[in-house]
Design a protein around this motif. Sequence first.
Motif: not given
Lengths: 650, 379
Positions: A547-548, A620-621, A625-628, A633-636
Motif C-alpha cells: 500500500l506504499y 515495513l507493513d 500501515l494502520t492496524p486496520e 491485508q493479512d486476511a487477504k
Amino acid sequence: MSSSSRIKDHHTEQRLFEQRAIVAAILMVVALGAVIIRLVWLQVVQYDYFVELSQGNRIKIEPIPPNRGLILDRNGLPLATNAPSYQLELTREQVEDIDATLAGLSQLGLVATADIVELKKDIRSRRSFDAVPVKLQLTEEELAIFAARRHQFPGVEIRPRLTRYYPLADTGVHAIGYVGAISEDDKKRLNLDEYAGTTLTGKSGVERAYEDQLHGRTGYQQLLVNAQGRSVERIGTETATLERQEPLAGNDLYLTIDQRVQRAAEEALRGQRASVVAIDPNNGDVIAFVSTPGFDPNLFARGLTRPEYLALTEDPRRPMYDRALRGVYPPGSTVKPLMALAALEYGIVGPHETRFCRGQYRMPGVRRPWRDWKPGGHGSVDMRKALATSCDVYFYDIANLMGIDRIHDYLAQFGLGKATGIDISGERDGLLPSTEWKRTAFKRPEAKMWFPGDTVSVGIGQGYMTATPLQLAHATATLAARGKRFKPRLVRAIRDAATGETREIPPAPLPDAKTKDPGAWEYAVGGMYDVANASYGSARAAAAGTLYKMAGKSGTAQVFTVAANERMRKASELAEHLRDHALFVAFAPVDAPKLAVAVIVENAPAGGSGFAAPIARRVLDVYLLTPEQLAEQDAKRKPVPALPSPGNTE
Amino acid sequence: MSYEGLDASRAQRTLTGGTRLLLALHLDGPLFVGLCLVGAVGTIIVFSASGRSFGFLEAQLMRFGLGLIAMILLAQVPPRLIRAATPWAFLLGLILLVLVMITGDIAMGAQRWLDLGFVRFQPSEMMKLAVPLACAWYLHERPLPPSPLSLLVLFLAIGVPTLLIAEQPDLGTSLLVASSGAMVLLLAGLQMRYIVAVIALLVPTALVAWQFLLHDYQKQRVLTFLDPQSDPLGSGYHIIQSQIAIGSGGVFGKGYLNGSQAQLEFLPERSTDFIFAVIGEEWGLIGLITVIVLYMFVIGRALYMAATAQDTFARLAAGSLSLTFCVYVFVNTGMVTGLLPVVGVPLPFVSYGGTAMVTLMAGFGILMSLCAKRKLVSR
C-alpha cells in the motif's frame, strides 16, 4: 683480600656477639616499653576522652538501594520494570540447628541438596545476626509451600525485594540488554560507594550503556546500634535523632524501539539465526533491533544456575551473541546500489549507458571467469535494470574500472568499514577493504598485494568486504534520505526521576554522503524501486500489493565457494551450515522514506529475495500501515504460498 | 664421644616424653610454646575482629597449622645444608625480584606478585629470609668485625633488593628487608663510627627519598602521621579510629566480642594490620601488655638461642631473624598506637593473612635448625 691477613678469633667474636645481643635486647625493651607507655597514655590518662569519642560511633549508616529506572519503548510501553520478588533468608543466631533446618528446606525442594555445603559455608562466614539469602526469587508455589510450614523454621524468613523484570521476556533483549549480579570486573568500573545495597548492574545493551542514568542515587538511614551491630531503639538512656535520606530512583529511558515492529520481526525470524535492523532515515532512530535466537534476560536478574548458564553459552546457535551489532557478513548484492552511485560519481558509466551481460565476466590475463548468478546472462542492461535484475557482470565491470581505493573512499561515506557509533557498546567495524588495508593486514609480502581480481569480487559485495546488519541498515537509511546521515540510536528521551521532566535527545547528524549530481540518487533509488516493482524485479513477489511504494535490494552471501564450473542452486541440497546467507535491504515510502530495513538470515533455506525480502516487507507493513490496514491485508494474504519464483533465488 | 655428648645423653634419660619429642624434632620447647600462645591469641581475636566469622577462624587456624608444619620441616634440615643453599636462594630471589619488576601482576596498584600458573608467589617475602641469611653466610668465614670491603659488599647485598622492593612499591617490606640485613651488621660488631656515620647520613637520605623515591601515597602516610586530623576521612581515619578503639578499651577492656569500634566496623583493616587495636578495645591495657610480654618472651628466647649457637653463620642468621621479628612487632604496634606512620606491616602470627605468617614460621624453623640441635649433636 685484606680480611685474609687477619685471623678469625672465635672466642672474641662470640663475646662481641653477646655484647651486641644484650644491647639489642635492651633496645627491644626500650622500644616496646615506649609502646606500653603510649598505651598507658591512651587507655588510662586519655580514657574518658576516647570513651566519649567511641560513644559517638554508635550510629551506623545503612544504605537504601534506589529503584532502577524503567525502560520503555518509543510509545511508552514497558520493556524493563522492577517487580517485587520474594527470597528466603536465614539468620544464624535465631536457628537452633542449621543442619536440620537446611535439610528440612531441601526436603521441601526449596534448597538444592547439592548447594547445602556451600550454603553452610556462606552462613558461617557471615555475622551471626546477618540474614543470609538461601533461595532467591521464590515462585508462587514455593511461597505457598513455605508459608504453610513457616512455624517449623524459626529464623528463616521470607523477605520481599525489588528485582528487574522484563515483561516481554526475550523481546528486544539484544537492544535492551540485561542486568546481573555485580562481578569483580564490574567493581573496577563502577563507583562502589554508589552501589552499597545494590546487587544488580547492567551487563549489556542499553542496561549497560545507560547504567549511570538507570541506577539512581542510593539513600541511607542512620540506625542506633549496640555493640553487636544490632539495630536498637535506645542504648541505656541514650536515644538519638536519626537521619534518613530517601534514595532517588534512576531515570526512565524511552527507547526508539517500537515493540510492535520488534515483535513482528522476531516472529518472522523465529527458528532462524538471523538479524533485522530497522532505522528511521529522518533521525537515526532504531525502530527494530533484532538478533535471533535470543534469551530470557529475566534469568540473569534472578541468578542463573550453572547448568542454565552453560546451556546458554554452549548453545551452538549462540543466543547470547548480538548478531545485529557484532555479526559481520559479506553484504553481497545489497551493496550494488552504493556501487552504482560510486560509478556515477567517478563518471565511470552513464546512467543510461548499457552493458551486455553474457553470464560471465573475463579479465585480460585471468583464466578463470567471474560468473553471473544467471547462467545465460541478462543481455543488455542499463543501470536501473542492472540493479533490478541484480546483474553481476555489470557490477564486476564498473568495480574493476573504479579500482578498490575509489570504491573504498566513496562507500566509507555511508558508514561502511567503521562502527556507526550507536549508543550501546560492543559494535564491530566490519571491513571496507582498500590497498592500504591489505598492505597492513597481511604479514607475508606476497599477500600484501592488492589484485584487480580482488576488486571484481568487491563489486558484488563479496571478497574481503563485510558489514554488520546495523551498518547495512544505516547505509540503506542514508541512501533513502539521499545522503543525510544520523548516528543510529536506541534511546530517544530520558525522563528525569527527580523533576519528572522528559528530555528529548536531539538526533545526532553525521557528515552527509555526497554526490556531485543531486539527481544521481534517483538512479540508485529507481533501480531499487524496480527490484520491488518492475516485472523483472528480483523481489517483485515479496513486494506484491504494497500500500506504499517500496524500494529494496536482495543479496546472497556465499558461505563457501562453489566450484567455478557449477553454481549450486538448490540450497536444500546443502548441509545447513554451508548454505548461503540471505540478505535484503529495503526502505519505504520511496519518495518520503520513513523506515529503512536490513535483514540477514544465516544459512537460509532460500535466497535473499525469496526468504529475506518477505521479512523486510513484514517489518515495513507493521510500521507503516494502520492496524486496520494490516489486519485487512493479512486476511487477504492468508493462504500465501510466498515461495521464491524458480530460477530467481538471488 | 665428647663430654658434652655424654652429658646430653644422660640428660635425655630423665626427660619427659613431650620434651623428648621436641628434642627429637630439633624444636626448642620454650620458643615453641611461646609461638603457639601468640598464635592462639591471634586466632581468638581474629574471630572477634571478623565479626564472628567461622570462615576467618578456620582459615586462620589452617594457616597457623601450615606455618607450624613448615617450621617443623625446616627445623629438620641440617644447618650445613641451610648454609650451603643460602647464596643460591639469595640469587634466585634477586632474579625473581627483577622478573616481578618486568612481568609481575599488578594487584591493588602494586606490582608484587609473580604468577607461576598454579600459584602466585611474592619474591619479596622470600627476600625477608634470604637477605639476612646471605649476609650471615658472607661473614661466616671472615673475621669480625667486618672489614670496609666486606661492608661494601654487604651494603650492596642489602641495598639492591631493598630498592627493588621499594620500587614495587612496598615500603613496609623493603624496610623489613633492609633492617634484617642491618641487624646482621650490628650483631657482627659493626664499629661504632659506622653506626654514627649512618645515622648522620640518614637525614639527608630521607630528604632525597622524600623528593625522588617515595610515592605520593607514601608521603601522604607520613604527613597524616604528623597530623591525623588534617585528613580525618582519608588516611587519617585509620589512625584516629584505631586510637579511639584502644583508648576506649581502658584498663580492662570492653570484653571479648564487645568492642563497639571493631564490631561496628568503624575500625578499618581490623582483622589485618590494625588487629592490635581490637585487642586493646576488647581486652584493655591488661590484654595488650600480656601480648607484648609474650612477644618479648619469644624474642628474648630466640636471641638467647642465637647467642648460644655454635658458629658465626648460625649466630648472625638467628640473631637477625629474632631481631627482625622484634621490628615487626614494634613497627606494627607503633603504627596502631600512633607512634609511627602507617606502613603495611602485620602483627606477626596475629593479623589475618597468609604470606607473612608462613615466612615468619619458616624463619623460626631455620632458627631452630641452626640453634636447637646443640643438645643432640656433638661437633
